[in-house]
Design a protein around this motif. Structure first.
Motif, PDB file in Angstrom:
ATOM      1  N   HIS A  34       2.273  94.533 -25.649  1.00 31.99           N
ATOM      2  CA  HIS A  34       2.753  93.345 -26.360  1.00 31.99           C
ATOM      3  C   HIS A  34       3.976  93.697 -27.211  1.00 31.99           C
ATOM      4  N   TRP A  35       4.938  92.795 -27.260  1.00 30.27           N
ATOM      5  CA  TRP A  35       6.126  92.943 -28.086  1.00 30.27           C
ATOM      6  C   TRP A  35       6.071  91.868 -29.170  1.00 30.27           C
ATOM      7  N   ALA A  36       5.761  92.286 -30.395  1.00 30.10           N
ATOM      8  CA  ALA A  36       5.698  91.367 -31.529  1.00 30.10           C
ATOM      9  C   ALA A  36       7.072  91.336 -32.180  1.00 30.10           C
ATOM     10  N   LEU A  37       7.893  90.384 -31.781  1.00 35.93           N
ATOM     11  CA  LEU A  37       9.286  90.322 -32.193  1.00 35.93           C
ATOM     12  C   LEU A  37       9.488  89.278 -33.285  1.00 35.93           C
TER      13      LEU A  37
ATOM     14  N   ALA B  44      17.933  82.924 -29.213  1.00 33.90           N
ATOM     15  CA  ALA B  44      18.827  83.837 -28.497  1.00 33.90           C
ATOM     16  C   ALA B  44      18.417  85.289 -28.691  1.00 33.90           C
ATOM     17  N   ILE B  45      17.887  85.630 -29.865  1.00 30.64           N
ATOM     18  CA  ILE B  45      17.432  87.000 -30.122  1.00 30.64           C
ATOM     19  C   ILE B  45      16.264  87.341 -29.206  1.00 30.64           C
ATOM     20  N   LEU B  46      15.305  86.436 -29.113  1.00 32.80           N
ATOM     21  CA  LEU B  46      14.157  86.672 -28.230  1.00 32.80           C
ATOM     22  C   LEU B  46      14.607  86.780 -26.778  1.00 32.80           C
ATOM     23  N   ASP B  47      15.553  85.953 -26.382  1.00 31.40           N
ATOM     24  CA  ASP B  47      16.068  86.003 -25.011  1.00 31.40           C
ATOM     25  C   ASP B  47      16.706  87.355 -24.708  1.00 31.40           C
ATOM     26  N   LYS B  48      17.472  87.880 -25.675  1.00 25.83           N
ATOM     27  CA  LYS B  48      18.170  89.157 -25.471  1.00 25.83           C
ATOM     28  C   LYS B  48      17.181  90.311 -25.334  1.00 25.83           C
ATOM     29  N   VAL B  49      16.161  90.337 -26.187  1.00 19.34           N
ATOM     30  CA  VAL B  49      15.170  91.419 -26.121  1.00 19.34           C
ATOM     31  C   VAL B  49      14.399  91.336 -24.809  1.00 19.34           C
ATOM     32  N   GLN B  50      13.998  90.153 -24.435  1.00 22.24           N
ATOM     33  CA  GLN B  50      13.246  89.974 -23.198  1.00 22.24           C
ATOM     34  C   GLN B  50      14.059  90.446 -21.996  1.00 22.24           C
TER      35      GLN B  50
ATOM     36  N   GLU C  71       7.055  86.834 -19.848  1.00 19.36           N
ATOM     37  CA  GLU C  71       6.980  85.841 -20.917  1.00 19.36           C
ATOM     38  C   GLU C  71       5.722  86.020 -21.752  1.00 19.36           C
ATOM     39  N   ALA C  72       4.617  86.409 -21.119  1.00 19.80           N
ATOM     40  CA  ALA C  72       3.362  86.592 -21.848  1.00 19.80           C
ATOM     41  C   ALA C  72       3.453  87.694 -22.890  1.00 19.80           C
ATOM     42  N   GLN C  73       4.336  88.667 -22.681  1.00 24.19           N
ATOM     43  CA  GLN C  73       4.446  89.792 -23.609  1.00 24.19           C
ATOM     44  C   GLN C  73       5.071  89.391 -24.944  1.00 24.19           C
ATOM     45  N   ILE C  74       5.822  88.301 -24.963  1.00 25.59           N
ATOM     46  CA  ILE C  74       6.457  87.869 -26.216  1.00 25.59           C
ATOM     47  C   ILE C  74       6.056  86.447 -26.592  1.00 25.59           C
ATOM     48  N   SER C  75       5.037  85.908 -25.949  1.00 22.00           N
ATOM     49  CA  SER C  75       4.665  84.512 -26.201  1.00 22.00           C
ATOM     50  C   SER C  75       4.270  84.231 -27.649  1.00 22.00           C
TER      51      SER C  75
ATOM     52  N   PHE D  40       3.183  86.278 -39.177  1.00 20.01           N
ATOM     53  CA  PHE D  40       2.669  85.142 -38.411  1.00 20.01           C
ATOM     54  C   PHE D  40       2.517  85.537 -36.943  1.00 20.01           C
ATOM     55  N   VAL D  41       3.500  86.279 -36.424  1.00 25.12           N
ATOM     56  CA  VAL D  41       3.457  86.728 -35.031  1.00 25.12           C
ATOM     57  C   VAL D  41       2.283  87.677 -34.820  1.00 25.12           C
ATOM     58  N   LEU D  42       2.113  88.640 -35.717  1.00 27.77           N
ATOM     59  CA  LEU D  42       1.023  89.604 -35.582  1.00 27.77           C
ATOM     60  C   LEU D  42      -0.338  88.924 -35.706  1.00 27.77           C
ATOM     61  N   LYS D  43      -0.442  87.924 -36.571  1.00 23.80           N
ATOM     62  CA  LYS D  43      -1.709  87.204 -36.683  1.00 23.80           C
ATOM     63  C   LYS D  43      -2.037  86.486 -35.378  1.00 23.80           C
TER      64      LYS D  43
END
Length: 369
Positions: free
Chosen positions: A285-288, A294-300, A307-311, A330-333
């Protein structure tokens, strides 16, 4: 010695607005020129955000008391003093509420067990600092050590977790409470500058609390804090920064930020991979930190992620926007609450902030026994 995130609690203000509604309000009050209205429409429509929370009540026509939008239809520009006054009023309440909820939601920890309180915020200031307020209102021991991290921005939860990990490693009975709180919306600026329009389109208000200790929870999932690393992108400090102006904090979020992050991603996390002989394929999992779509798009794209890895990051962005330092929690929770496919899963957490600084952490999500 292993150190664990015991639980994570999140709190948002009662007021929330759909992104489409906020887009139209900005077009109405900021976009005098047709080109500006087109820019606002595109920025908000492409943000990946559905709604955001705020302590400001008056974005609706019948909102009261008035802060930004006056009854006669004119736009008010509060002074820095007025904005910080509102911050003090609202932040004190939310810091205490978040701290209380974080402790209450962990049945294995009592208030008197807390040895350290770390508070984090970059959107306002008051003294005694928020840790003092938490200790007083919750009746924590007056001997509780307290620390405050200010003006570090979106990555500040990482230094707080590093501090907590160090405290627990040096003091085995330590139980550390972290509370990150940001009221970004009070610094809205009536500016047609594109960088300011981008900031206005993503930032929101929210708070999150974390309890960290060396005790592994037996009945709930947890995160083991393995290792952290920090990297600074050269000659990028002007692309993500802010300063104190006469009418609030002047925030800069350049359109170049996603490209700068993309160019520095692989080298920034290489120490974590090298120390544990890992590759990107080993991360479940990538908790970004969702600083923007755009930041999420670039990392992905950079790591070829599913998509499931950063959902969880996509979901938090959609539901809450960018709440600066609180957002990654919030992401980690969200990730912590999701069913796991195996007993232990590798998590790479990342956040980006002024500098431009990239903070990363290798965590292990561990299912309860």
């Amino acid at each position: 010695m292993s150190v664990y995130i015991q639980n994570i609690s999140t709190v948002v203000p009662e007021h929330s607005y759909d992104q489409a509604f906020l887009r139209n309000r900005m077009k109405e009050y900021i976009g005098d020129k047709e080109i500006t209205q087109r820019i606002i429409h595109r920025i908000y429509s492409k943000s990946g955000i559905n709604k955001r929370h705020t302590v400001i009540p008056d974005f609706n026509a019948n909102g009261d008391p008035r802060f930004f939008f006056q009854e006669d239809g004119t736009l008010n520009v509060p002074t820095t003093g007025d904005r910080n006054k509102l911050y003090v009023q609202k932040a004190k309440q939310l810091f205490v509420k978040t701290a209380r909820q974080t402790i209450t939601e962990n049945p294995s920890v009592n208030r008197e067990d807390i040895t350290h309180v770390i508070t984090v915020s970059c959107t306002g200031f008051f003294a005694p600092e928020p840790g003092f307020e938490i200790i007083q209102k919750l009746g924590l021991p007056t001997s509780t050590q307290r620390f405050h991290l200010g003006f570090m921005g979106c990555f500040a939860a990482f230094p707080a977790m590093k501090m907590a990990k160090a405290f627990c490693e040096s003091q085995p009975d330590a139980k550390v409470l972290i509370v990150c709180l940001e009221l970004c919306s009070i610094h809205l600026q009536p500016s047609e500058v594109t960088d300011n329009l981008i900031s206005a389109s993503v930032f929101a208000d929210g708070a999150a609390g974390v309890l960290i200790s060396k005790n592994k929870p037996k009945s709930t999932a947890s995160f083991e804090l393995t290792q952290f690393t920090t990297s600074i992108a050269q000659e990028s400090e002007k692309d993500m920064a802010w300063t104190i102006g006469d009418t609030g904090f002047d925030m800069i979020l350049s359109t170049y930020v996603p490209d700068i992050i993309e160019a520095n991603l692989k080298q920034s996390i290489q120490p974590l991979f090298a120390n544990y002989q890992l590759t990107a394929d080993d991360i479940n999992h990538w908790a970004l930190h969702p600083g923007g779509r755009a930041i999420l798009d670039k990392v992905q794209k950079s790591f070829g992620l599913e998509e499931a890895q950063i959902s969880p990051s996509r979901k938090v962005l959609a539901d809450y926007g960018n709440m600066s330092s609180a957002t990654i929690l919030f992401v980690l929770k969200d990730l912590l609450n999701r069913p796991a496919s195996k007993k232990q899963e590798a998590v790479l957490a990342m956040a980006f902030g002024p500098g431009l600084t990239i903070e990363s952490g290798l965590l292990q999500k561990i299912q309860s026994s």
